[in-house]
Design a protein around this motif. Structure first.
Motif, short mmCIF file in Angstrom:
data_model
loop_
_atom_site.label_atom_id
_atom_site.label_comp_id
_atom_site.label_asym_id
_atom_site.label_seq_id
_atom_site.Cartn_x
_atom_site.Cartn_y
_atom_site.Cartn_z
N ALA A 41 0.76 -1.24 0.16
CA ALA A 41 0.17 0.01 0.06
C ALA A 41 0.78 1.19 0.06
O ALA A 41 1.93 1.46 0.50
CB ALA A 41 -0.97 0.15 1.16
N GLU A 42 0.40 2.22 -0.62
CA GLU A 42 1.20 3.41 -0.77
C GLU A 42 0.70 4.24 0.67
O GLU A 42 -0.65 4.68 0.75
CB GLU A 42 0.56 4.28 -1.92
N LEU A 43 1.59 4.49 1.73
CA LEU A 43 1.28 5.23 2.69
C LEU A 43 2.43 6.15 3.31
O LEU A 43 3.35 5.97 3.74
CB LEU A 43 1.30 4.00 3.99
N PRO A 44 1.93 7.44 2.54
CA PRO A 44 3.12 8.45 2.70
C PRO A 44 2.91 9.47 3.86
O PRO A 44 4.14 9.68 4.14
CB PRO A 44 2.54 9.47 1.37
N THR A 45 1.88 9.32 4.79
CA THR A 45 1.72 10.10 5.98
C THR A 45 1.29 9.24 7.06
O THR A 45 0.89 8.15 6.69
CB THR A 45 0.95 11.26 5.63
N TRP A 46 1.61 9.84 8.38
CA TRP A 46 1.14 9.22 9.48
C TRP A 46 -0.16 8.80 9.56
O TRP A 46 -0.70 7.89 9.97
CB TRP A 46 1.82 9.63 10.71
N GLY A 47 -1.09 9.93 9.20
CA GLY A 47 -2.20 9.88 9.30
C GLY A 47 -2.68 8.90 8.20
O GLY A 47 -3.84 8.04 8.43
N VAL A 48 -2.48 8.73 7.25
CA VAL A 48 -2.66 7.46 6.30
C VAL A 48 -2.35 6.15 6.86
O VAL A 48 -3.10 5.30 6.64
CB VAL A 48 -2.10 7.70 4.77
N ARG A 49 -1.10 6.06 7.37
CA ARG A 49 -0.77 4.77 7.74
C ARG A 49 -1.68 4.32 8.97
O ARG A 49 -2.00 3.37 9.12
CB ARG A 49 0.66 4.78 8.52
N ALA A 50 -2.13 5.41 9.85
CA ALA A 50 -3.04 5.07 10.90
C ALA A 50 -4.24 4.82 10.45
O ALA A 50 -4.92 3.83 11.13
CB ALA A 50 -3.17 6.24 11.93
N GLU A 51 -5.00 5.44 9.52
CA GLU A 51 -6.14 5.12 8.89
C GLU A 51 -6.10 3.54 8.30
O GLU A 51 -6.93 2.97 8.39
CB GLU A 51 -6.53 6.13 7.73
N PHE A 52 -4.89 3.29 7.73
CA PHE A 52 -4.96 1.86 7.07
C PHE A 52 -4.83 0.88 8.14
O PHE A 52 -5.60 -0.03 8.21
CB PHE A 52 -3.40 1.74 6.17
N ALA A 53 -4.04 1.33 9.19
CA ALA A 53 -3.87 0.36 10.46
C ALA A 53 -5.30 -0.04 10.99
O ALA A 53 -6.00 -1.26 11.29
CB ALA A 53 -3.06 0.70 11.49
N ILE A 54 -6.26 1.04 10.99
CA ILE A 54 -7.61 0.87 11.64
C ILE A 54 -8.28 0.21 10.78
O ILE A 54 -9.31 -0.61 11.14
CB ILE A 54 -8.15 2.38 12.03
N ARG A 55 -8.45 0.69 9.40
CA ARG A 55 -9.10 -0.03 8.53
C ARG A 55 -8.88 -1.38 8.23
O ARG A 55 -9.84 -2.34 8.08
CB ARG A 55 -9.02 0.80 7.16
N VAL A 56 -7.94 -1.93 8.43
CA VAL A 56 -7.51 -3.42 8.27
C VAL A 56 -7.52 -4.11 9.55
O VAL A 56 -7.88 -5.16 9.57
CB VAL A 56 -6.06 -3.41 7.51
N GLY A 57 -7.21 -3.31 10.47
CA GLY A 57 -7.12 -3.97 11.86
C GLY A 57 -8.33 -4.28 12.58
O GLY A 57 -8.59 -5.30 13.46
N ALA A 58 -9.42 -3.44 12.27
CA ALA A 58 -10.46 -3.45 12.89
C ALA A 58 -11.27 -4.86 12.36
O ALA A 58 -11.91 -5.52 13.51
CB ALA A 58 -11.62 -2.56 12.61
N PRO A 59 -11.27 -5.32 11.18
CA PRO A 59 -11.98 -6.56 10.98
C PRO A 59 -11.05 -7.60 11.55
O PRO A 59 -11.68 -8.72 11.92
CB PRO A 59 -12.07 -6.80 9.41
#
Length: 80
Positions: A41-59
């Motif tokens: 995944a393209e994760l350029p900023t910490w905000g995008v990284r956190a959103e990705f972790a939440i979006r994938v980690g929650a399920p």
């Protein structure tokens, strides 16, 4: 040793145990899954990284919690 003031066993499941096991299994199994998925995944900023972790980690967390609860429900010792 003093007697407990109040005890409860709803559904015969130890919810404290379920929460603890869910937490540990999600960290041990879920974190590496999120890390592996983040490699593509393209994760350029910490905000995008956190959103990705939440979006994938929650399920992953939710699925782990359901599996642990079902396991606890099926293997409880006080079958009624």
């Amino acid at each position: 040793m003093p007697e407990p003031v109040e005890t409860t066993t709803p559904d015969g499941v130890d919810y404290g145990w379920v929460m603890q096991v869910t937490f540990v299994v999600t960290i041990v199994v879920g974190a590496p899954i999120v890390a592996l998925l983040s490699l593509s995944a393209e994760l350029p900023t910490w905000g995008v990284r956190a959103e990705f972790a939440i979006r994938v980690g929650a399920p992953i967390w939710f699925a782990t919690a359901v599996v642990v609860f079902v396991y606890a429900k099926r293997t409880r010792t006080d079958r009624t």
